[in-house]
Design a protein around this motif. Structure first.
Motif, PDB file in Angstrom:
ATOM      1  N   ALA A  34      39.362  33.355  35.604  1.00  0.00           N
ATOM      2  CA  ALA A  34      38.819  34.328  34.651  1.00  0.00           C
ATOM      3  C   ALA A  34      37.389  33.976  34.259  1.00  0.00           C
ATOM      4  O   ALA A  34      37.100  32.854  33.865  1.00  0.00           O
ATOM      5  CB  ALA A  34      39.697  34.389  33.405  1.00  0.00           C
ATOM      6  N   GLY A  35      36.519  34.955  34.385  1.00  0.00           N
ATOM      7  CA  GLY A  35      35.151  34.803  33.911  1.00  0.00           C
ATOM      8  C   GLY A  35      34.144  34.345  34.933  1.00  0.00           C
ATOM      9  O   GLY A  35      32.943  34.553  34.756  1.00  0.00           O
ATOM     10  N   THR A  36      34.599  33.726  36.042  1.00  0.00           N
ATOM     11  CA  THR A  36      33.626  33.183  36.994  1.00  0.00           C
ATOM     12  C   THR A  36      32.877  34.296  37.721  1.00  0.00           C
ATOM     13  O   THR A  36      31.656  34.219  37.899  1.00  0.00           O
ATOM     14  CB  THR A  36      34.323  32.277  38.018  1.00  0.00           C
ATOM     15  OG1 THR A  36      35.427  32.987  38.613  1.00  0.00           O
ATOM     16  CG2 THR A  36      34.849  31.019  37.374  1.00  0.00           C
TER      17      THR A  36
ATOM     18  N   HIS B 152      36.952  44.573  30.511  1.00  0.00           N
ATOM     19  CA  HIS B 152      36.249  43.802  31.539  1.00  0.00           C
ATOM     20  C   HIS B 152      34.769  43.684  31.206  1.00  0.00           C
ATOM     21  O   HIS B 152      34.143  42.676  31.521  1.00  0.00           O
ATOM     22  CB  HIS B 152      36.440  44.452  32.907  1.00  0.00           C
ATOM     23  CG  HIS B 152      37.862  44.476  33.361  1.00  0.00           C
ATOM     24  ND1 HIS B 152      38.554  43.332  33.703  1.00  0.00           N
ATOM     25  CD2 HIS B 152      38.733  45.489  33.498  1.00  0.00           C
ATOM     26  CE1 HIS B 152      39.791  43.642  34.055  1.00  0.00           C
ATOM     27  NE2 HIS B 152      39.923  44.950  33.939  1.00  0.00           N
ATOM     28  N   ALA B 153      34.212  44.709  30.585  1.00  0.00           N
ATOM     29  CA  ALA B 153      32.808  44.629  30.192  1.00  0.00           C
ATOM     30  C   ALA B 153      32.609  43.528  29.161  1.00  0.00           C
ATOM     31  O   ALA B 153      31.594  42.830  29.164  1.00  0.00           O
ATOM     32  CB  ALA B 153      32.336  45.971  29.633  1.00  0.00           C
ATOM     33  N   LEU B 154      33.588  43.350  28.272  1.00  0.00           N
ATOM     34  CA  LEU B 154      33.512  42.252  27.324  1.00  0.00           C
ATOM     35  C   LEU B 154      33.506  40.926  28.068  1.00  0.00           C
ATOM     36  O   LEU B 154      32.777  39.998  27.712  1.00  0.00           O
ATOM     37  CB  LEU B 154      34.686  42.318  26.352  1.00  0.00           C
ATOM     38  CG  LEU B 154      34.619  43.410  25.280  1.00  0.00           C
ATOM     39  CD1 LEU B 154      35.928  43.472  24.512  1.00  0.00           C
ATOM     40  CD2 LEU B 154      33.463  43.184  24.329  1.00  0.00           C
ATOM     41  N   ASP B 155      34.319  40.812  29.127  1.00  0.00           N
ATOM     42  CA  ASP B 155      34.306  39.597  29.947  1.00  0.00           C
ATOM     43  C   ASP B 155      32.928  39.378  30.535  1.00  0.00           C
ATOM     44  O   ASP B 155      32.417  38.256  30.566  1.00  0.00           O
ATOM     45  CB  ASP B 155      35.328  39.710  31.083  1.00  0.00           C
ATOM     46  CG  ASP B 155      36.760  39.634  30.580  1.00  0.00           C
ATOM     47  OD1 ASP B 155      36.960  39.149  29.455  1.00  0.00           O
ATOM     48  OD2 ASP B 155      37.666  40.076  31.314  1.00  0.00           O
ATOM     49  N   PHE B 156      32.313  40.454  31.000  1.00  0.00           N
ATOM     50  CA  PHE B 156      30.994  40.346  31.620  1.00  0.00           C
ATOM     51  C   PHE B 156      29.968  39.825  30.619  1.00  0.00           C
ATOM     52  O   PHE B 156      29.150  38.960  30.938  1.00  0.00           O
ATOM     53  CB  PHE B 156      30.568  41.715  32.150  1.00  0.00           C
ATOM     54  CG  PHE B 156      29.182  41.735  32.726  1.00  0.00           C
ATOM     55  CD1 PHE B 156      28.956  41.318  34.019  1.00  0.00           C
ATOM     56  CD2 PHE B 156      28.093  42.167  31.976  1.00  0.00           C
ATOM     57  CE1 PHE B 156      27.678  41.328  34.553  1.00  0.00           C
ATOM     58  CE2 PHE B 156      26.824  42.178  32.493  1.00  0.00           C
ATOM     59  CZ  PHE B 156      26.616  41.756  33.797  1.00  0.00           C
ATOM     60  N   LEU B 157      30.010  40.327  29.402  1.00  0.00           N
ATOM     61  CA  LEU B 157      29.021  39.944  28.399  1.00  0.00           C
ATOM     62  C   LEU B 157      29.275  38.544  27.854  1.00  0.00           C
ATOM     63  O   LEU B 157      28.337  37.834  27.486  1.00  0.00           O
ATOM     64  CB  LEU B 157      29.030  40.957  27.253  1.00  0.00           C
ATOM     65  CG  LEU B 157      28.671  42.398  27.636  1.00  0.00           C
ATOM     66  CD1 LEU B 157      28.799  43.302  26.434  1.00  0.00           C
ATOM     67  CD2 LEU B 157      27.274  42.474  28.212  1.00  0.00           C
TER      68      LEU B 157
END
Length: 398
Positions: free
Chosen positions: A137-139, A169-174
């Protein structure tokens, strides 16, 4: 749909703000027209003379259809704007598009920052790296954000518009750059790859000679080959850890700088509006610049209250009058009029609901926040001409 003075002013303000940005990031729920909005923003900037790149990490890959090309890949493709001359427009800039492949972005990260070809190949061929770069997650989100940073640093484009995945998923990106900084700098992870972190002495990392006994013992349970590969991965990949924090800080600085603006895209239904407002609060709390809200598929009020109040017989008589085409003799004009009035009433109900949701949004946002409305179209947008139609609505070019 007639535009009020406030709506025209919001469009002018939005266009002016976008002209000052180097990066625009569109965020929002799935299915609200976020990909189309990203393409429209990029298109408008390109028509006005800027060199623009639109990037998507949307797994549905709908942007290619909207731009009139067969498919998008990780290589940039130029979108021919000459066809807009047929619409009476004079394109002055360039529009490019690409699919931001997050696995490819991480591979590029390794290729760019590995200390030597041997280390690079050892990382790329390691099965722990394949898991790390595709499933952890997150990489991938971090690699995508760094790819964005790389393109900005290149100075190749005047504007980069990023279409993010749906909200979670956008929150993950940020958040990925911050999370990676915390992980790499944590003492627990450093113990695995940096000898002496906890004790002040050498030989405490999992890849050090001092842990051979532990490795042999664990190997009885997990398999010596597996642990050997883990050791190789940590040893080789640790050569990149030292630069991760610095580069991640650069990504964070980019997202928070005045060069970058966020656009929240939503639909007018109440649940989607609530999610958009939640996302706005998150962006505002993180001191990120939110430039506008775009509300897509807004039902306008096409029919007056007086027309809706007409009896079916009056509408039937109007439908039978020339110069309208003659109706099918087998069709009962009164029945048709009843169906049309029912459809108009349902459309009016949707318009009232949309207006109520947008009013609620306005009450909970700062008074200076532009809320831009794009009307409901009777078909999806999958062409440059369709994008220009949405652009006309969004930026007020009539």
């Amino acid at each position: 749909m007639a535009r009020t003075d406030d709506e025209a002013q919001a469009s002018r303000y939005f266009e002016r703000v976008i002209s000052e940005r180097q990066v625009v990031i569109c965020v929002g729920s799935g299915g609200v027209g976020k990909t189309t909005s990203s393409a429209v923003i990029g298109l408008n900037a390109a028509l006005s003379g800027r060199r623009v790149l639109v990037m998507t990490i949307d797994p549905a890959r709908r942007l290619a259809n909207s731009l009139g090309i067969e498919a998008l890949g990780s290589e940039m493709q130029q979108i021919p704007l000459e066809r807009f001359e047929e619409l009476g427009l004079e394109p002055k800039g360039e529009l490019w598009a690409m699919m931001l492949d997050m696995k490819d972005s991480f591979d590029r990260l390794v290729q760019r920052h590995a200390p030597d070809p041997k280390t690079r190949d050892a990382i790329l061929d390691n099965r722990f790296y394949h898991y790390f770069s595709t499933s952890l997650a997150g990489t991938q989100e971090y690699a995508a954000s760094e790819r964005l940073h790389e393109l900005v640093q290149s100075g190749e484009f005047d504007l980069i518009v990023l279409d993010t995945p749906p909200t979670t998923h956008a929150l993950d990106f940020l958040e990925a750059p911050e999370r990676l900084v915390d992980a790499v700098s944590s003492r627990a992870l450093q113990w695995l790859y940096k000898p002496g972190v906890l004790s002040g002495r050498s030989g405490m990392g999992i890849v050090s000679l001092g842990t051979n006994y532990v490795m042999r013992t664990l190997g009885k349970f997990t398999g010596g080959e597996l642990l050997s590969e883990l050791g190789v991965f940590l040893k080789t990949f640790s050569s990149l850890f030292e630069g991760f924090e610095e580069r991640a800080r650069g990504v964070i600085d980019l997202l928070k700088s005045s060069r970058t603006g966020f656009v929240v895209v939503t639909a007018p239904d109440s649940l989607t509006v609530e999610e958009a407002l939640y996302f706005y609060e998150k962006l505002d709390r993180d001191a990120l610049h939110v430039d506008a809200f775009i509300v897509n598929r807004v039902h306008p009020r096409w029919v007056s209250e007086e027309a809706l109040a007409l009896p079916p017989e009056a509408l039937a008589a109007a439908l039978s009058e020339p110069p309208l085409p003659a109706l099918d003799p087998a069709l009962n004009p009164t029945d048709l009029a009843e169906h049309l009035l029912e459809n108009a009433s349902q459309f009016e109900l949707r318009a009232t609901q949309d207006a109520s949701s947008i009013a609620l949004m306005g009450d909970r946002l700062p008074k200076t926040m532009p809320i831009l409305k794009v009307p409901y179209f009777n078909r999806d947008i999958h062409s440059l001409a369709g994008l220009n139609k949405a652009r006309t609505a969004l930026f007020g070019y009539f």
